[in-house]
Design an enzyme around this catalytic site. Structure first.
Site, mmCIF file in Angstrom:
data_model
loop_
_atom_site.group_PDB
_atom_site.id
_atom_site.type_symbol
_atom_site.label_atom_id
_atom_site.label_comp_id
_atom_site.label_asym_id
_atom_site.label_seq_id
_atom_site.Cartn_x
_atom_site.Cartn_y
_atom_site.Cartn_z
ATOM 1 N N SER A 1 -42.949 -12.004 -114.437
ATOM 2 C CA SER A 1 -41.873 -12.223 -115.397
ATOM 3 C C SER A 1 -40.553 -12.159 -114.657
ATOM 4 C CB SER A 1 -41.919 -11.171 -116.515
ATOM 5 O OG SER A 1 -41.789 -9.870 -115.982
ATOM 6 N N GLY B 1 -37.880 -15.748 -118.386
ATOM 7 C CA GLY B 1 -39.172 -16.061 -118.972
ATOM 8 C C GLY B 1 -40.317 -15.404 -118.237
ATOM 9 N N ASP C 1 -30.635 -17.058 -104.605
ATOM 10 C CA ASP C 1 -31.415 -15.895 -105.059
ATOM 11 C C ASP C 1 -32.624 -15.678 -104.156
ATOM 12 O OD1 ASP C 1 -31.985 -13.700 -106.598
ATOM 13 O OD2 ASP C 1 -32.988 -14.816 -108.186
#
Length: 800
Positions: free
Chosen positions: A526, A530, A653
């Protein structure tokens, strides 16, 4: 070959469509010299040989459907000269007994499902002249003595297996070698100097992990006067091509990292008919010019028009600049022209649009081309695929494009086209995929789209259309891929582009089925926007990972679009690939969006580095070699994103949980939900991606503004960078550095032990000798209670 004609006392029954299982008695006959049953329909296993010393000298069983393992009893054929088992369904390992056949000259195991290590006895067969084991799953290292123990070898085919390690230097002593095929493995290290193999005709080293060193091996190959094919694509070759490359006759170099200009001496290759890439000169007989996916720079010279026999020109995915030479129009035999993913500018030359032979592909996408599409586009009446997307082309779409009646794929998205859709598009009766999204088109959507029977993908989104969406045809077919979303007066529900043509487009019901109604047992992860489930598609043999976006979370919809935009053109072996998309609605009518990826058997890197965070799973430990390989995979991926894309892409990221590992521990960069492209023009409005969900990136992996700063003390600095709109590739580089430190130490940058004013960087710095401090960014702290140094007498001054 002996079985190609009748032999006394031989069973020659090739190519007569025999079927059934092989009779056992045949393999134990005392009178047969040859058993030639190739290219039939035999199935089942190969019978065992129970006779003590059968007289068979030639055993040819290739091109059947034989299964099971190779029986060790074949070693009883003590008089065997050649053994052909190619193109069957054989599994398991190669019996060691085969390697003890004293007279065997030719051994062919190509195109089976064999696995495991090759028995040492096989590489010690001094009688072998040909050994072919390509297209299997054999592994291990090639023995260092192979060139000495196979003294008669002429053909050695080991391609498309899993062999690793260096190429044995002893191969340079296999002086009779004519064909050497080692491509499609995991070989590493420099390419040996094969110049001693003067009989060499074909050399295949492609798609390994080899490096070119100083390119000295190229000079050595000038001694191989018979060399006609040299395959070097898909390795780690870097730097500029040497001038000695001009001495070769055939060369394939795609999918490397070669940079710099093309050496002028390549114009000396007058007899060339397949080459990557040339400097154009007198190569009048050149037929194929394929230098895609490298880093070739500079312009395409006008002299390319001299290649009047050229049928295939592929220079896509390089750093070529300047205008497209109008002289290409003289290449009247061209069937494929692909210059996509470069930095070409200017207009589309009218002369090129007069090459009526262009039939397979015409791709100029992802450049900086401008101006209108010339009316001469109507000359391409035989063209199957046209892509001019992602340029700066403008003006109306010419109605003459409708005369290209054989078009099946037309990609014009992401340009500046205006006006309406030409009515002449109704003549494109064979069109299968049409994308004119992201332009400034207006007017009504024509009704004729509903009558194009083969059209299964239509994207009209992000334009200024008005009126009513037509009904019927592609607009009513649930399996079709249609997108008509405009920010203006029209909206139509649709599926996104199907990226894998071998996979059927999926809807909400498909997702529910493969995840077992979103069962918790299928939940594998997760994130911020989402959850990720695993499942199996009926049309896809392997399991898949399905990322389902929670659109109730602010930024989730934008994250979905960002990931699609980032990955739709990414093509790299270390970047996760999209299998297909789902943009649909759930039973309540609410939007539903999901992305389907390949399932990675070994999870993510975080699961391997941080055992305490995953105590429920089996303990996993990365070896030093695996850590280095993962680091190399990630470096290659980031280099591609930052330096090889037409427009650099920032991941924003990068962290261990976003690094996936497949069953062979190959690393893939994933989760591009925060990815950003650089802004090419000043923006007058606030970038929505900058406020996507507050922080851009993850705490601990975002670069701080101050040196020697702990995460806990400078939380606001991290957040400030994360909210900044001035994201650059340097941010990814910093995250990559932190990730490397974590891989080597097993410590997260946010671990509690770094809450007392220290950091992961300090922790690593302390492991180095003190003299390294002068060359590091973060100073090594002094000991808390340093011991006083004893007084020393002043050294005597040296005499002048």
């Amino acid at each position: 070959m002996p079985c190609g004609r009748f032999l006394p006392s031989a069973r020659v029954l090739a190519l007569v469509s025999l079927s059934g299982e092989l009779p056992k008695a045949l393999f134990n006959s005392s009178s047969l010299i040859a058993i030639c049953l190739q290219e039939n329909k035999f199935f089942g296993s190969i019978p065992s040989v129970t006779a003590t010393s059968p007289s068979v000298k030639h055993l040819h069983l290739g091109g059947n459907s034989l299964s099971g393992t190779i029986p060790a009893s074949l070693g009883n054929f003590s008089s065997l000269l050649d053994l052909h088992l190619t193109r069957n369904k054989l599994v398991g390992s190669i019996p060691e007994s085969i390697g003890y056949l004293p007279t065997l000259s030719l051994l062919n195991f190509n195109l089976n499902n064999l696995s495991g290590l090759v028995p040492p006895s096989l590489f010690n067969m001094s009688s072998l002249t040909a050994l072919a084991m390509g297209n299997n799953s054999l592994n291990g290292r090639l023995p260092s003595h192979i060139g000495y123990t196979l003294p008669k070898i002429k053909i050695l085919i080991l391609s498309s297996n899993k062999f690793d390690g260096p190429i044995p230097a002893s191969l340079l002593n296999a002086f009779h070698m004519q064909w050497l095929y080692l491509g499609g493995n995991r070989l590493t290290g420099p390419v040996p100097f094969f110049g001693s193999l003067t009989n060499l005709e074909e050399l295949d080293l492609q798609y390994n992990m080899l490096d070119a060193g100083d390119w000295g091996f190229v000079s050595s190959l000038s001694n191989c006067s018979r060399l006609t094919k040299l395959y070097l694509s898909g390795n780690n070759f870097q730097g500029e091509l040497p001038s000695s490359i001009g001495n070769l006759s055939v060369l394939w170099l795609r999918d490397n990292k070669i940079s710099g200009p093309i050496p002028p001496v390549m114009g000396n290759l007058k007899n060339l008919n397949q080459f990557i890439p040339p400097t154009i000169g007198n190569l009048k007989s050149l037929v194929v010019l394929a230098g895609a996916q490298n880093r070739f720079s500079g312009i395409i010279p006008d002299a390319i028009g001299n290649l009047v026999q050229l049928a295939d020109l592929k220079l896509d995915a390089n750093n070529l600049s300047g205008r497209i030479p109008a002289s290409i129009g003289r290449c009247t035999q061209l069937q494929i022209l692909n210059l996509a993913h470069n930095a070409l500018n200017g207009s589309i030359p009218r002369s090129i649009l007069k090459i009526s032979s262009l039939s397979q592909e015409f791709d100029l996408s992802h450049n900086y081309l401008s101006g209108a599409i010339p009316e001469e586009i109507s000359n391409l009446i035989n063209l199957n695929k046209l892509s001019i997307s992602n340029n700066m082309l403008s003006g109306n779409i010419p109605s003459t494009l409708g005369q290209c009646v054989l078009l099946e794929y037309l990609k014009m998205q992401s340009n500046l086209f205006t006006g309406s859709i030409p009515q002449s598009f109704a003549e494109l009766v064979g069109i299968k995929e049409l994308d004119i999204s992201r332009n400034n088109l207006s007017g009504k959507i024509p009704e004729f789209f509903t009558s194009l029977n083969y059209l299964h993908y239509l994207n009209l989104s992000f334009n200024n259309f008005d009126g009513v969406v037509p009904t019927g045809g592609v607009f009513s077919n649930a399996s079709a891929d249609t997108s008509c979303y405009n920010h203006t007066r029209m909206q139509a529900q649709a599926h996104w582009q199907q990226l894998n043509k071998n996979m059927k487009n999926i809807a909400f019901d498909d997702i529910v089925k493969v995840t077992d109604m979103f069962s918790s047992t299928n939940l594998i992860g997760s994130g911020s926007f989402g959850k990720v489930y695993k499942g199996g598609m009926s049309v896809h043999k392997d399991q898949v990972a399905i990322k389902i976006f929670n659109l109730n979370i602010y930024g989730a919809h934008r994250s979905f679009l960002a990931e699609c935009e980032a990955l739709r053109n990414a093509r790299h072996r270390n970047i996760v690939k999209i299998i297909t998309l789902c943009s649909s609605v759930d039973p309540t009518g609410a939007d539903f969006k999901a992305i389907v990826f390949p399932y990675m058997l070994n999870g993510n890197l975080d699961m391997w580095l941080n055992q305490r965070a995953h105590q429920h799973s089996q303990r996993k430990i990365l070896t030093l070699s695996q850590r280095i390989n993962v680091a190399l995979d990630l470096a290659n991926a980031m280099d591609y994103l930052h330096n090889q894309c037409v427009s650099p892409l920032m991941h924003c990221d990068l962290k261990p949980s976003n690094i996936l590992l497949d069953h062979e521990m190959v690393a893939y960069v994933s989760d591009f939900g925060l990815a950003r492209f650089p802004r090419t023009k000043p923006s007058t409005h606030k970038d929505s991606s900058a406020t996507l969900a507050g922080l851009k990136g993850s705490i601990g992996y975002i670069p701080p503004e101050l040196n020697n700063s702990s995460f806990h003390e400078f939380h606001d600095i991290y957040a400030e960078y994360g909210m900044s709109q001035d994201i650059s590739t340097k941010g990814d580089a910093y995250s990559f550095g932190v990730l490397l430190l974590e891989m080597m130490t097993g410590c997260r940058p946010t671990d509690e032990k770094f809450s007392n004013g220290t950091s992961l960087h300090d922790f690593v710095d302390r492991a180095f000798p003190k003299n390294i401090n002068e060359k590091t960014r973060y100073p090594i702290p002094e000991p808390e209670k340093p011991e006083p140094e004893p007084e020393k007498s002043e050294p005597e001054k040296p005499e002048p």
